[in-house]
Design a protein around this motif. Sequence first.
Motif, PDB file in Angstrom:
ATOM      1  N   ASP A   1      21.996  14.324  63.232  1.00 37.90           N
ATOM      2  CA  ASP A   1      22.665  15.321  64.057  1.00 37.90           C
ATOM      3  C   ASP A   1      22.405  14.958  65.514  1.00 37.90           C
ATOM      4  O   ASP A   1      22.270  13.773  65.881  1.00 37.90           O
ATOM      5  CB  ASP A   1      22.142  16.729  63.683  1.00 37.90           C
TER       6      ASP A   1
ATOM      7  N   TYR B   1      26.583  11.763  65.161  1.00 36.65           N
ATOM      8  CA  TYR B   1      26.941  13.021  65.824  1.00 36.65           C
ATOM      9  C   TYR B   1      27.292  12.778  67.282  1.00 36.65           C
ATOM     10  O   TYR B   1      26.674  11.936  67.949  1.00 36.65           O
ATOM     11  CB  TYR B   1      25.721  13.938  65.725  1.00 36.65           C
TER      12      TYR B   1
ATOM     13  N   ASP C   1      30.885  17.909  67.820  1.00 35.93           N
ATOM     14  CA  ASP C   1      30.438  19.273  68.089  1.00 35.93           C
ATOM     15  C   ASP C   1      30.896  19.725  69.474  1.00 35.93           C
ATOM     16  O   ASP C   1      30.599  19.072  70.480  1.00 35.93           O
ATOM     17  CB  ASP C   1      28.898  19.262  67.981  1.00 35.93           C
TER      18      ASP C   1
ATOM     19  N   TYR D   1      32.677  26.012  65.568  1.00 33.63           N
ATOM     20  CA  TYR D   1      32.266  27.381  65.229  1.00 33.63           C
ATOM     21  C   TYR D   1      33.447  28.314  64.891  1.00 33.63           C
ATOM     22  O   TYR D   1      33.346  29.527  65.029  1.00 33.63           O
ATOM     23  CB  TYR D   1      31.387  27.974  66.346  1.00 33.63           C
TER      24      TYR D   1
ATOM     25  N   TYR E   1      20.742  25.611  54.448  1.00 33.03           N
ATOM     26  CA  TYR E   1      19.429  25.523  55.102  1.00 33.03           C
ATOM     27  C   TYR E   1      18.404  26.045  54.110  1.00 33.03           C
ATOM     28  O   TYR E   1      18.177  27.240  54.000  1.00 33.03           O
ATOM     29  CB  TYR E   1      19.417  26.331  56.394  1.00 33.03           C
TER      30      TYR E   1
HETATM   31  C1  GLA Z   1      25.281  23.195  67.538  1.00 32.42           C
HETATM   32  C2  GLA Z   1      25.737  23.012  66.098  1.00 32.42           C
HETATM   33  C3  GLA Z   1      24.525  22.788  65.205  1.00 32.42           C
HETATM   34  C4  GLA Z   1      23.745  21.580  65.698  1.00 32.42           C
HETATM   35  C5  GLA Z   1      23.349  21.779  67.143  1.00 32.42           C
HETATM   36  C6  GLA Z   1      22.719  20.532  67.717  1.00 32.42           C
HETATM   37  O1  GLA Z   1      24.561  24.374  67.707  1.00 32.42           O
HETATM   38  O2  GLA Z   1      26.468  24.121  65.665  1.00 32.42           O
HETATM   39  O3  GLA Z   1      24.936  22.585  63.867  1.00 32.42           O
HETATM   40  O4  GLA Z   1      24.539  20.439  65.560  1.00 32.42           O
HETATM   41  O5  GLA Z   1      24.486  22.097  67.942  1.00 32.42           O
HETATM   42  O6  GLA Z   1      22.454  20.639  69.047  1.00 32.42           O
END
Ligand code: GLA
Length: 531
Positions: A171, A238, A274, A319, A376
């Motif tokens: 990530d 990522y 992201d 999101y 999670y």
């Molecule tokens: C956002 C994403 C998370 C993760 C963080 C990393 O909050 O929604 O899943 O990837 O960034 O900084």
Amino acid sequence: MKKLLCLFILVLTLSNGHAQRVYDARIGGKEILTPLPNKEPRINGPKVYGARPGKEFVFRIPCQGERPMKFEIVGLTNQLILDTDKGIITGNVPEGKGEYPMRITASNKYGKVSREFKLVVGDKLALTPPTGWNSWGGHMLMVTDGIMRKTADVFVEKGFADVGFQYISIDDCWMKTSKESFEARKDYKKKQHEGFSFDGLVGEVRNTEGNVIPNSNFPDMKAMTDYIHSFGLKAGIYSSPGPYTCQNFEGSLGYEKRDADQYANWGFDLLKYDLCSGNSCLKCIRNINESYPQSALWQPMATYLSLQDRDILFNLCQYGFEDPWTWAPDLGISTWRTGGDLNHHVENYFKEALRISTELRAYSKPGQWNDPDFMYIHKLRDFRKMVDPSQEIALNTNQRYQYVTLWSVICAPFFFSCDINEIDEFTIRLLANAGVMNINQDALGHVAETIKNKNDEVIMLKRLADGSKALAVFNTSAVDEKVIDFDLKTMGLNSSIQVYDVWRQDDLGTVAERMSIRLSPNGVGLFILKQ
Ligand code: GLA
């Protein structure tokens, strides 16, 4: 004999009304339900697999059973090669679009099993939900090359790969943060003060050609992905469409082509992209051009990824703003997050899954999936206290079984995220249940429908490709046990069905007319019903 004892109800429709037997599906604290795999081979995971014409290919046949094992494939296309000892397919997929049916056989000294596998060469990847592990929840800023390799080892040694987990994904925080970006994050000073070391993470973010520079935790990306591929597994990376990631590390704005090329050269198979600082970019542009579409922010990376020699799955993360399910599939995006970060609100797992099973269900289908975020499960890090050991999530055993069951039946990307150094037997067996994985990976890609959500009872039904159905029953009361009782006919089922308990991997025999299942508080049962 055991089967007979387990046989739950057989409600006889006698006029004097026989007492109905109730199947006890209660789960105790830390109870492991998944039996250990048998010695004979059992092939798991997807039966259909999407790839784009001519692309590089790596796939490990998920297969349980004692090794050594021999693999054979009838119908393997020309440029694909099978390692017959390891069951790993590599090479290139055919240039011609179309369906390539194959038959995989696995044998060892205990037995032999065959299963269909269809390679579908076209525009779509992820014909079944992608599966794997992601570094964020457990490792955050502390993710390293070593953690990624260790996860690959765990996948192979602990049976994750044998049920069908495929991607191992880094990530945020594999790149660097510039001095200025570092200074801009007040909390980083605090972390430093508390003992977290930023050595090797701060400095020049790109070289003179503009290529992004990994931080010192990733000395050799190519060697790392080679290691992961050597097991037939896949690697994920990522970035953000903005100038910075959510942790102020280097993003891809203005470098989309360069970065996409770089990820492919390094050998990555998935990109989680992201929104983060991309949101401010979008706002800026919209000040001038109000109707600038959200999709335009993601288009460049989507295009450059599709031009690579290898398939790189696009995992969109913004999101759920502006209904990504309506535009993301057209960009060739395979999965999109439907909401915020579950690791900060693990208790929302049920709500998020219900939303996918109801209002968003029509948007999940082979090649395109609603993503409610990771499972999670087990130990996570707290971003505010990076130097502290990871901590258990605040979900009890029954809730953890609910979480995994939901992700299976709603066709969520089957990814988990936790501190891989701390993984324990309970969590391994919770996640690596072949039956649960196979329901998630079913070729039909039918998202379970919520057919009841009332009085703390939730019942979901998922149609499966072979005509059977997966039935998931949930008790949403945190306090009371519950007996969930229903008439088969009112559920649209035949009056007599074969029932299999997926978690316990147990045939329960034939049930007539009614089913009655006893669940713990927050309990769950998962069954396959065959007419
Ligand atoms: C956002 C994403 C998370 C993760 C963080 C990393 O909050 O929604 O899943 O990837 O960034 O900084």
